[in-house]
Scaffold this motif. Sequence first.
Motif, PDB file in Angstrom:
ATOM      1  N   GLU A  22      22.958 -42.219 -35.663  1.00 40.05           N
ATOM      2  CA  GLU A  22      21.507 -42.142 -35.426  1.00 40.05           C
ATOM      3  C   GLU A  22      20.743 -42.749 -36.593  1.00 40.05           C
ATOM      4  O   GLU A  22      19.789 -43.514 -36.407  1.00 40.05           O
ATOM      5  N   VAL A  23      21.169 -42.386 -37.807  1.00 41.56           N
ATOM      6  CA  VAL A  23      20.488 -42.878 -39.005  1.00 41.56           C
ATOM      7  C   VAL A  23      20.608 -44.404 -39.070  1.00 41.56           C
ATOM      8  O   VAL A  23      19.643 -45.109 -39.379  1.00 41.56           O
ATOM      9  N   LYS A  25      20.908 -46.514 -36.586  1.00 37.55           N
ATOM     10  CA  LYS A  25      20.004 -47.099 -35.580  1.00 37.55           C
ATOM     11  C   LYS A  25      18.570 -47.038 -36.063  1.00 37.55           C
ATOM     12  O   LYS A  25      17.829 -48.011 -36.003  1.00 37.55           O
ATOM     13  N   GLU A  26      18.162 -45.862 -36.542  1.00 40.46           N
ATOM     14  CA  GLU A  26      16.757 -45.644 -36.918  1.00 40.46           C
ATOM     15  C   GLU A  26      16.347 -46.426 -38.157  1.00 40.46           C
ATOM     16  O   GLU A  26      15.205 -46.855 -38.275  1.00 40.46           O
ATOM     17  N   LEU A  27      17.269 -46.575 -39.107  1.00 40.80           N
ATOM     18  CA  LEU A  27      16.926 -47.266 -40.352  1.00 40.80           C
ATOM     19  C   LEU A  27      17.300 -48.748 -40.311  1.00 40.80           C
ATOM     20  O   LEU A  27      16.955 -49.503 -41.222  1.00 40.80           O
ATOM     21  N   ASP A 205      20.232 -33.078 -32.248  1.00 37.96           N
ATOM     22  CA  ASP A 205      18.873 -33.654 -32.216  1.00 37.96           C
ATOM     23  C   ASP A 205      17.964 -33.000 -33.243  1.00 37.96           C
ATOM     24  O   ASP A 205      17.128 -33.644 -33.854  1.00 37.96           O
ATOM     25  N   ALA A 208      18.784 -34.391 -36.656  1.00 36.29           N
ATOM     26  CA  ALA A 208      18.284 -35.773 -36.811  1.00 36.29           C
ATOM     27  C   ALA A 208      16.767 -35.798 -36.982  1.00 36.29           C
ATOM     28  O   ALA A 208      16.243 -36.614 -37.751  1.00 36.29           O
ATOM     29  N   ARG A 209      16.079 -34.909 -36.276  1.00 33.95           N
ATOM     30  CA  ARG A 209      14.606 -34.898 -36.331  1.00 33.95           C
ATOM     31  C   ARG A 209      14.060 -34.637 -37.731  1.00 33.95           C
ATOM     32  O   ARG A 209      12.976 -35.111 -38.060  1.00 33.95           O
ATOM     33  N   ILE A 212      16.097 -37.775 -40.471  1.00 36.29           N
ATOM     34  CA  ILE A 212      15.690 -39.188 -40.462  1.00 36.29           C
ATOM     35  C   ILE A 212      14.363 -39.414 -41.211  1.00 36.29           C
ATOM     36  O   ILE A 212      14.307 -40.287 -42.082  1.00 36.29           O
ATOM     37  N   LYS A 216      13.986 -41.739 -44.561  1.00 31.38           N
ATOM     38  CA  LYS A 216      13.057 -42.889 -44.600  1.00 31.38           C
ATOM     39  C   LYS A 216      12.239 -42.850 -45.894  1.00 31.38           C
ATOM     40  O   LYS A 216      11.869 -43.888 -46.422  1.00 31.38           O
TER      41      LYS A 216
END
Length: 218
Positions: A22-23, A25-27, A205, A208-209, A212, A216
Motif C-alpha cells: 500500500e505504501v 502504491k501511495e508514495l 485498512d 494504512a489510514r 500512510i 508522507k
Amino acid sequence: MRAQALIFLGAPGAGKGTQAREVSKELGIPQISTGDMLREAVKKGTPLGLEAKRKMEAGELVPDEVVCGIVEERVGQPDAAKGFVLDGFPRTIPQAQFVDAMLERKGRGNPLAVNIRVDEDVLLKRLTGRRTCSVCGEIYNVHFNPPRVDGICDKDGGKLLERADDNETTIRQRLVAYNNQTSPLIDYYRKKKLLHEVNGNLEPDQIARTLIPFLKGA
Ligand code: AP5
Ligand code: MG
C-alpha cells in the motif's frame, strides 16, 4: 523531508508485505521484498535460488552477503532513485549496518524503520490462511480477508497460491529466527531515534489510514 529508505520490520505474518504494498502504491516508490526476490530466484532455479531454497524451506535466514548483494543491486535501479520500501530487509544486525553504510555511501540520508507489532498467537493463523495471487501478488487471507471466489484473485482472476514455507513446522522455525536474529533491530533503530511503532493487530485498512499520512510527512 521524507526518509528515502523505509524499512518494514515485524515477525512473520505481521503484515509487512500487506502494508509495504500500500505504501509503495501511495508514495510511488518501489517495494523491495527480499522474500519475494528470493522466491522468484527459487522459481527460476538460478544458482542464488538453489542456495536460498534449502534455507527458506527450513525457516532459516539466507546468508547476509547473499541478501545484501541482491538489495544493493535492486536499490541501484532507476525506479528507486526517489526512495524505496524495504520489506523484510534488514533482518540481522550486520544487514542493518550494511544498510547504514550503503545509504551513507550513496548520500541518501537516514532510513526510517516501521515496526509492525502483532500478538504472537495470531501469527500462525495469519500465515496458514495466507493466499497470494500468482499474477499480481495481491495478498489475501482465508480467515481475515478472503477473495470473493475461493482460490481466485478479485483483481485479475489469477490463481491464488499458498507459500511453501507457510506450514506449521517451518513457521515455528521462522519465528525462532525472528526472535533471535531480527527482533534486536527494534532496539537498534530505537536507539538511533529512527523507529516508528505500529499496532499491527488492527485491520489492515485502519493501519494504512494512519501510517500512510505519517510516512508522507516523515
Ligand atoms: P519473507 O517473505 O520476508 O517472510 P516473513 O518475514 O516470514 O514474513 P511474511 O512475508 O511471511 O509476512 P508479512 O509480514 O509480509 O505478512 P503479510 O503481509 O503477507 O521471508 C521468507 C524467507 O526468505 C525467510 O524465512 C528467509 O529464509 C528468507 N529471507 C527473506 N529476507 C531475508 C533477509 N533479509 N535475510 C535473510 N533471509 C531472508 O500478511 C500475512 C497474512 O496475514 C496475509 O494472509 C494477510 O492477508 C494477513 N494480514 C496482514 N495484515 C493483517 C491484519 N492487520 N489483520 C489481519 N490479517 C492480516
Ligand atoms: Mg511478506
